[in-house]
Write a protein that holds these residues in place. Structure first.
Motif, PDB file in Angstrom:
ATOM      1  N   GLY A   3      17.696 -36.115  33.818  1.00  0.00           N
ATOM      2  CA  GLY A   3      17.204 -37.441  33.821  1.00  0.00           C
ATOM      3  C   GLY A   3      16.981 -37.577  35.862  1.00  0.00           C
ATOM      4  N   LEU A   4      16.360 -38.303  36.047  1.00  0.00           N
ATOM      5  CA  LEU A   4      16.222 -37.929  37.363  1.00  0.00           C
ATOM      6  C   LEU A   4      17.706 -38.640  38.199  1.00  0.00           C
ATOM      7  CD1 LEU A   4      14.369 -37.941  39.658  1.00  0.00           C
ATOM      8  CD2 LEU A   4      13.796 -40.648  40.126  1.00  0.00           C
ATOM      9  N   PRO A   5      18.281 -39.816  37.842  1.00  0.00           N
ATOM     10  CA  PRO A   5      19.954 -40.008  38.311  1.00  0.00           C
ATOM     11  C   PRO A   5      20.891 -37.889  38.196  1.00  0.00           C
ATOM     12  CG  PRO A   5      18.710 -41.479  37.058  1.00  0.00           C
ATOM     13  CD  PRO A   5      18.238 -40.730  36.867  1.00  0.00           C
ATOM     14  N   LEU A   6      20.296 -37.675  37.022  1.00  0.00           N
ATOM     15  CA  LEU A   6      21.350 -35.921  37.097  1.00  0.00           C
ATOM     16  C   LEU A   6      20.735 -35.054  38.226  1.00  0.00           C
ATOM     17  CD1 LEU A   6      22.331 -36.376  33.745  1.00  0.00           C
ATOM     18  CD2 LEU A   6      23.430 -36.281  35.249  1.00  0.00           C
ATOM     19  N   LEU A   7      19.683 -35.212  37.997  1.00  0.00           N
ATOM     20  CA  LEU A   7      18.463 -34.276  39.632  1.00  0.00           C
ATOM     21  C   LEU A   7      19.697 -35.145  40.969  1.00  0.00           C
ATOM     22  CD1 LEU A   7      15.051 -34.174  37.659  1.00  0.00           C
ATOM     23  CD2 LEU A   7      17.145 -32.052  37.914  1.00  0.00           C
ATOM     24  N   ILE A   8      19.199 -36.432  40.575  1.00  0.00           N
ATOM     25  CA  ILE A   8      19.246 -36.680  42.350  1.00  0.00           C
ATOM     26  C   ILE A   8      21.141 -36.224  42.645  1.00  0.00           C
ATOM     27  CG2 ILE A   8      19.885 -38.615  43.863  1.00  0.00           C
ATOM     28  CD1 ILE A   8      17.284 -40.006  42.669  1.00  0.00           C
ATOM     29  N   ILE A   9      22.249 -36.832  41.621  1.00  0.00           N
ATOM     30  CA  ILE A   9      22.927 -36.300  42.265  1.00  0.00           C
ATOM     31  C   ILE A   9      23.382 -35.016  42.183  1.00  0.00           C
ATOM     32  CG2 ILE A   9      24.317 -36.694  39.607  1.00  0.00           C
ATOM     33  CD1 ILE A   9      25.552 -38.317  43.062  1.00  0.00           C
ATOM     34  N   LEU A  69      33.663 -34.045  39.607  1.00  0.00           N
ATOM     35  CA  LEU A  69      32.762 -34.720  40.422  1.00  0.00           C
ATOM     36  C   LEU A  69      33.338 -35.927  41.137  1.00  0.00           C
ATOM     37  CD1 LEU A  69      29.265 -33.140  39.876  1.00  0.00           C
ATOM     38  CD2 LEU A  69      30.496 -32.448  41.414  1.00  0.00           C
ATOM     39  N   ILE A  70      33.929 -36.594  40.253  1.00  0.00           N
ATOM     40  CA  ILE A  70      34.885 -37.539  40.400  1.00  0.00           C
ATOM     41  C   ILE A  70      36.071 -37.595  40.777  1.00  0.00           C
ATOM     42  CG2 ILE A  70      35.511 -39.899  39.562  1.00  0.00           C
ATOM     43  CD1 ILE A  70      33.496 -40.259  37.625  1.00  0.00           C
ATOM     44  N   ALA A  71      36.805 -36.176  40.538  1.00  0.00           N
ATOM     45  CA  ALA A  71      38.095 -36.651  41.079  1.00  0.00           C
ATOM     46  C   ALA A  71      37.842 -35.711  42.369  1.00  0.00           C
ATOM     47  CB  ALA A  71      38.651 -35.214  39.926  1.00  0.00           C
ATOM     48  N   LEU A  72      37.270 -34.503  42.213  1.00  0.00           N
ATOM     49  CA  LEU A  72      36.293 -34.422  43.959  1.00  0.00           C
ATOM     50  C   LEU A  72      36.384 -35.305  44.934  1.00  0.00           C
ATOM     51  CD1 LEU A  72      36.254 -31.385  45.622  1.00  0.00           C
ATOM     52  CD2 LEU A  72      33.636 -31.149  44.966  1.00  0.00           C
ATOM     53  N   ILE A  73      35.634 -36.098  44.398  1.00  0.00           N
ATOM     54  CA  ILE A  73      35.291 -37.650  45.797  1.00  0.00           C
ATOM     55  C   ILE A  73      36.586 -37.790  46.025  1.00  0.00           C
ATOM     56  CG2 ILE A  73      33.958 -39.826  45.519  1.00  0.00           C
ATOM     57  CD1 ILE A  73      31.855 -38.293  44.133  1.00  0.00           C
ATOM     58  N   LEU A  74      37.702 -38.473  44.552  1.00  0.00           N
ATOM     59  CA  LEU A  74      39.089 -38.762  45.552  1.00  0.00           C
ATOM     60  C   LEU A  74      39.649 -37.936  45.711  1.00  0.00           C
ATOM     61  CD1 LEU A  74      39.180 -40.862  41.443  1.00  0.00           C
ATOM     62  CD2 LEU A  74      38.257 -42.223  43.665  1.00  0.00           C
ATOM     63  N   ALA A  75      39.694 -36.096  45.487  1.00  0.00           N
ATOM     64  CA  ALA A  75      40.588 -35.626  46.771  1.00  0.00           C
ATOM     65  C   ALA A  75      40.217 -35.587  48.024  1.00  0.00           C
ATOM     66  CB  ALA A  75      40.490 -34.166  45.511  1.00  0.00           C
ATOM     67  N   VAL A  76      38.442 -35.931  47.948  1.00  0.00           N
ATOM     68  CA  VAL A  76      37.855 -35.515  49.383  1.00  0.00           C
ATOM     69  C   VAL A  76      38.577 -37.030  49.709  1.00  0.00           C
ATOM     70  CG1 VAL A  76      37.049 -33.587  48.894  1.00  0.00           C
ATOM     71  CG2 VAL A  76      36.309 -35.635  49.018  1.00  0.00           C
ATOM     72  N   TYR A  77      38.969 -38.177  50.408  1.00  0.00           N
ATOM     73  CA  TYR A  77      38.509 -39.065  50.149  1.00  0.00           C
ATOM     74  C   TYR A  77      39.578 -39.077  51.443  1.00  0.00           C
ATOM     75  CZ  TYR A  77      37.594 -44.521  50.805  1.00  0.00           C
ATOM     76  OH  TYR A  77      37.691 -45.633  50.665  1.00  0.00           O
ATOM     77  N   PRO A  78      40.826 -38.734  51.094  1.00  0.00           N
ATOM     78  CA  PRO A  78      41.522 -38.521  52.971  1.00  0.00           C
ATOM     79  C   PRO A  78      41.233 -38.164  53.848  1.00  0.00           C
ATOM     80  CG  PRO A  78      43.145 -37.759  50.978  1.00  0.00           C
ATOM     81  CD  PRO A  78      41.594 -37.886  50.222  1.00  0.00           C
ATOM     82  N   GLN A 105      31.660 -43.888  49.449  1.00  0.00           N
ATOM     83  CA  GLN A 105      32.747 -42.917  48.711  1.00  0.00           C
ATOM     84  C   GLN A 105      32.601 -43.465  46.950  1.00  0.00           C
ATOM     85  OE1 GLN A 105      33.441 -39.584  48.959  1.00  0.00           O
ATOM     86  NE2 GLN A 105      31.809 -39.965  50.417  1.00  0.00           N
ATOM     87  N   LEU A 106      33.252 -44.615  46.925  1.00  0.00           N
ATOM     88  CA  LEU A 106      33.395 -45.504  45.850  1.00  0.00           C
ATOM     89  C   LEU A 106      31.800 -45.749  44.878  1.00  0.00           C
ATOM     90  CD1 LEU A 106      36.248 -47.984  47.328  1.00  0.00           C
ATOM     91  CD2 LEU A 106      36.343 -46.152  46.449  1.00  0.00           C
ATOM     92  N   LEU A 107      30.903 -45.951  46.292  1.00  0.00           N
ATOM     93  CA  LEU A 107      29.656 -46.022  45.078  1.00  0.00           C
ATOM     94  C   LEU A 107      29.347 -44.766  44.849  1.00  0.00           C
ATOM     95  CD1 LEU A 107      27.739 -48.822  47.720  1.00  0.00           C
ATOM     96  CD2 LEU A 107      28.478 -49.078  45.393  1.00  0.00           C
ATOM     97  N   LEU A 108      29.442 -44.045  45.073  1.00  0.00           N
ATOM     98  CA  LEU A 108      29.102 -42.514  44.157  1.00  0.00           C
ATOM     99  C   LEU A 108      29.387 -41.209  43.054  1.00  0.00           C
ATOM    100  CD1 LEU A 108      27.294 -39.753  44.957  1.00  0.00           C
ATOM    101  CD2 LEU A 108      29.212 -39.165  46.562  1.00  0.00           C
TER     102      LEU A 108
END
Length: 128
Positions: A3-9, A69-78, A105-108
């Motif tokens: 779907g579109l959300p998956l394609l966008i992300i 990807l969620i784990a990656l977002i958290l890992a790069v948060y610093p 980043q939290l919204l992502l």
């Protein structure tokens, strides 16, 4: 077909991952001093962004890719915090945008969570 959300992300992470290779110096500059191997970590995170983007598009790997990807977002948060705390290093980015990136980043994370919702629900139902 995703779907579109998956394609966008997926496109977002694909471009971001490629950016880690094209503009590695920018990402290296964002790394907190307390972390070692800045270049290697930037390149590794770029690889995982690209793999996560591709994984989102494959139904069998979508759930794992989303969690990754969620784990990656958290890992790069610093690194994002580091950028906000050192705005003098980023002349082309306003201080406002550096701080806006933190809640974004939290919204992502929420967007990825929402994009993989059908797979999360299916997985939950299969494990009952």
């Amino acid at each position: 077909m995703p779907g579109l959300p998956l394609l966008i992300i997926a496109l977002f992470f694909l471009l971001g991952g490629i950016g880690h290779f094209i503009s590695a110096d920018f990402f290296i500059m964002a790394m907190p001093d307390y972390l070692p191997y800045h270049k290697e970590l930037v390149l590794i995170s770029g690889v995982f962004e690209v793999l996560g983007a591709i994984g989102l598009l494959v139904p069998k790997t979508r759930l794992l890719a989303g969690y990754g990807l969620i784990a990656l977002i958290l890992a790069v948060y610093p690194a994002n915090i580091n950028m906000a705390l050192q705005p003098e290093k980023y002349h082309d980015i306003s201080v406002f945008l550096l701080y806006l990136r933190l809640p974004m980043q939290l919204l992502l994370i929420c967007f990825v969570w929402w994009a993989i919702a059908p797979e999360r629900i299916q997985h939950k139902d299969e494990n009952r």
